[in-house]
Design a protein around this motif. Structure first.
Motif, short mmCIF file in Angstrom:
data_model
loop_
_atom_site.label_atom_id
_atom_site.label_comp_id
_atom_site.label_asym_id
_atom_site.label_seq_id
_atom_site.Cartn_x
_atom_site.Cartn_y
_atom_site.Cartn_z
N ARG A 126 0.82 -1.21 0.00
CA ARG A 126 0.00 0.00 0.00
C ARG A 126 0.86 1.26 0.00
O ARG A 126 0.60 2.21 -0.73
N LYS A 127 1.91 1.27 0.82
CA LYS A 127 2.79 2.44 0.89
C LYS A 127 3.50 2.67 -0.43
O LYS A 127 3.69 3.82 -0.86
N GLU A 130 1.01 4.16 -2.82
CA GLU A 130 0.76 5.56 -2.45
C GLU A 130 1.90 6.45 -2.93
O GLU A 130 1.67 7.58 -3.39
N ARG A 131 3.13 5.97 -2.80
CA ARG A 131 4.29 6.76 -3.21
C ARG A 131 4.27 7.02 -4.71
O ARG A 131 4.53 8.14 -5.17
N LEU A 133 1.61 6.99 -6.67
CA LEU A 133 0.49 7.88 -6.97
C LEU A 133 0.86 9.32 -6.64
O LEU A 133 0.56 10.24 -7.43
N LEU A 134 1.53 9.53 -5.51
CA LEU A 134 1.95 10.88 -5.13
C LEU A 134 2.93 11.45 -6.15
O LEU A 134 2.85 12.63 -6.52
N ARG A 288 2.66 -1.66 -8.80
CA ARG A 288 3.75 -0.85 -8.22
C ARG A 288 4.44 -0.01 -9.28
O ARG A 288 4.73 1.18 -9.07
#
Length: 370
Positions: A126-127, A130-131, A133-134, A288
């Motif tokens: 998940r992290k 998120e990275r 996507l950011l 990813r």
């Protein structure tokens, strides 16, 4: 007909990607029970936790998170409240993983706290998502802003350059005024180059993708790559796994030169450029990287330079981020490389550590797989 023997499976509770634990209610966290899947997930045996006060904080929690996690655990214990936090662990093999940790105090019949019951779950995937996507959101927002600034700035530069050229016609050749006007024109050209970089970063439709033979591309670019690397850096090529990919040849050449330039600036003595086939499976790896599963060509550029820490790696593709000295670079090179590769339908990632060099891995879609 004989049946193949069934392989014994551990209970479902031990196959779940979650670790439950019970800690004694003491000043230093002391585990009295932990579920056995901790070894499968993180490499540590249950026996290393149970009856070993402080082992989790000292050994398993990432050093950079240790102080904050320990303080938060102590505060939740002292205030008799729930603990909830995302933080990093170090697996036994040294890999960094993210977990979400939740625990609550459990009270006895007399209202006094008896123990702490909790669980943690691996949220590394998940992290990572998120990275990425950011990163995509930052690039998109900065691209729109850069385009607006670059267009307006370019108009101003055009006017400044035109006035400087007109003034040069009236200045005495070789005189003080002519020299200063020439410097103004040179500065305008340098600034114009920066605006072109900004515009290239912001574009989403300027590439001219076509089938490109990677071996020929690298061989044609080799003289320039050697020149960029300099006489003190040895460049090794392994093009045996080269394939035909989809991309803009001119932009891909710029990406290669930028990565070799960065490798040179990292202070190493050796750079390798290797091309190998690669396959991206469906599932986490595809999500990813942000690309469809399938066949790709991997271009790997590795150096033995100074390397980067985790914080630098996290920002390496950010526009205007640079670790170089003042006037040593705009910080646009790697963000441009990221933009070009993403627009080509591929992905670029970096692995590095201080003192151990840096490796950039580019994945480009194979021509016959699309």
């Amino acid at each position: 007909m004989s049946r193949s023997p069934e392989v014994a499976q551990p209970p479902l509770s031990e196959r779940l990607p979650i670790v439950t634990y019970t800690n004694a209610f003491r000043d230093v966290a002391e585990t009295v029970w932990m579920s056995p899947q901790v070894e499968r997930l993180f490499g540590y045996r249950v026996e290393e936790f149970v009856g070993n006060p402080g082992f989790f904080e000292r050994t398993v929690v990432h050093p950079d998170d240790r102080a904050a996690v320990t303080a938060e655990m102590a505060a939740s214990r002292d205030e008799l409240r729930a603990f909830s936090r995302d933080y990093r662990l170090l697996r036994r093999d040294g890999r960094v993983v993210w977990i979400h940790d939740e625990s609550v105090p459990v009270f006895g019949d007399d209202g006094a706290p008896e123990f702490i019951q909790g669980y943690f779950i691996d949220i590394t995937e998940r992290k990572e998502l998120e990275r990425h996507l950011l990163q995509a959101q930052k690039s998109e927002a900065l691209g729109r802003m850069a385009a607006g600034i670059a267009h307006d700035f370019n108009n101003l530069l055009t006017a400044i350059g035109a006035y400087a050229e007109m003034a040069k016609r009236e200045a005495t050749e070789g005189g003080f005024t002519a020299r200063n006007l020439r410097r103004i024109s040179e500065s305008v050209e340098r600034a114009s180059k920066l605006t072109r970089q900004l515009l290239a970063f912001s574009r989403r439709d300027e590439l001219e993708p076509q089938a490109v033979c990677l071996r020929e591309l690298v061989q044609d670019t080799e003289p320039m790559l050697l020149h960029v690397a300099g006489a003190n850096v040895q460049v090794d090529f392994d093009l045996s796994g080269a394939q035909e990919v989809i991309g803009d040849p001119g932009q891909l050449e710029q990406v290669l030169m930028n990565l070799v330039s960065n490798a040179r600036d990292a202070g190493g003595t050796r750079v390798s450029i290797r091309i190998t086939p690669a396959s991206v499976p469906p599932g986490f790896e595809s999500r990813r990287l942000g690309i469809p599963p399938g066949d790709y060509a991997a271009v790997v550029i590795a150096d033995n330079g100074s390397g980067m820490d985790e914080d630098t790696q996290a920002r390496v593709f950010d526009p205007f981020f640079t670790t170089k000295q003042r006037d040593g670079g705009t910080g646009l090179g790697l963000s441009l490389a990221h933009s070009v590769i993403r627009q080509s339908g591929g992905a670029i990632e970096v692995t590095s550590s201080p003192g151990a060099g840096t490796t950039f891995r580019i994945l480009l879609p194979v021509a016959n797989s699309r």
